[in-house]
Design an enzyme around this catalytic site. Structure first.
Site, PDB file in Angstrom:
ATOM      1  CB  ALA A   1     -13.059   4.231  35.708  1.00  0.00           C
ATOM      2  CG  ASP A   2      -9.907   8.982  39.295  1.00  0.00           C
ATOM      3  OD1 ASP A   2     -10.236   8.659  40.598  1.00  0.00           O
ATOM      4  OD2 ASP A   2      -9.695  10.369  39.334  1.00  0.00           O
ATOM      5  CB  THR A   3     -15.443  10.173  37.961  1.00  0.00           C
ATOM      6  OG1 THR A   3     -15.610   9.190  37.127  1.00  0.00           O
ATOM      7  CG2 THR A   3     -16.211  11.473  37.412  1.00  0.00           C
TER       8      THR A   3
END
Length: 193
Positions: free
Chosen positions: A67-69
């Protein structure tokens, strides 16, 4: 099935525990640099995929979650601040505006790969300079995309959200659960205990 989270983020770990009680944490150490002219949606999807694939290379039989935000305000990508001054600048930019929080999520197992981007709109109230300074001095903004934690002291700045709350924390739980069911239809409801 063995599940692996390709992230050292304690917030992502807590959110994933809402779905599965047992998983391994293996940080990916992927370079999170922005490519020139890269759109935010493209960037978070690319980084989520790179993180998941990097860890899959170390855990080839597992189902890996990457995941990356990022926070996007007026088309500017706001990652994690590099200093107290940078955090203050980000918070002044967010003050009184609606911004977007984008999370790319990737699930990969063997030759199956699912990747999606989830967007949530977050509106900040107008912030006083003294509020920004006090918040920055708390230290909370320094390891958060956009320099705030909606689940922490930064909650006081949020006037409203439109979309998935857990996405703003760092992992869109409902969307991730749907993706997990597609990858592993036999995933069952787990009681925490």
């Amino acid at each position: 099935m063995q599940w692996v989270l390709a992230s050292a983020s304690p917030r992502r770990q807590e959110l994933l525990k809402l779905l599965i009680p047992d998983f391994e944490v293996v940080p990916s150490d992927v370079d999170e640099s922005i490519h020139a002219a890269e759109r935010p949606e493209t960037m978070v999807v690319r980084l989520a995929r790179e993180k998941a694939l990097a860890v899959l290379g170390r855990r080839p039989s597992a189902c890996v979650i990457g995941a990356d935000t990022v926070v996007v305000c007026e088309e500017a990508i706001l990652g994690k601040p590099v200093s107290h001054e940078d955090a203050g600048s980000m918070l002044r930019k967010l003050s009184g505006k609606t911004h977007q929080v984008l999370t790319g999520v990737c699930l990969v197992r063997l030759n199956l790969l699912l990747v999606e981007c989830v967007t949530t709109d977050v509106t900040f109230r107008n912030l006083l300079d003294s509020e920004i300074e006090g918040y920055v001095q708390s230290g909370e903004p320094l390891d958060k995309a956009g320099a705030y934690a909606i689940q922490g002291l930064g909650a006081r700045f949020v006037e409203k959200i439109n979309g998935c709350y857990s996405n703003v924390v760092g992992l869109p739980v409902s969307r991730l659960y749907e993706m997990m069911k597609r990858l592993s239809p036999d995933i069952s409801w787990k009681q925490r205990g």
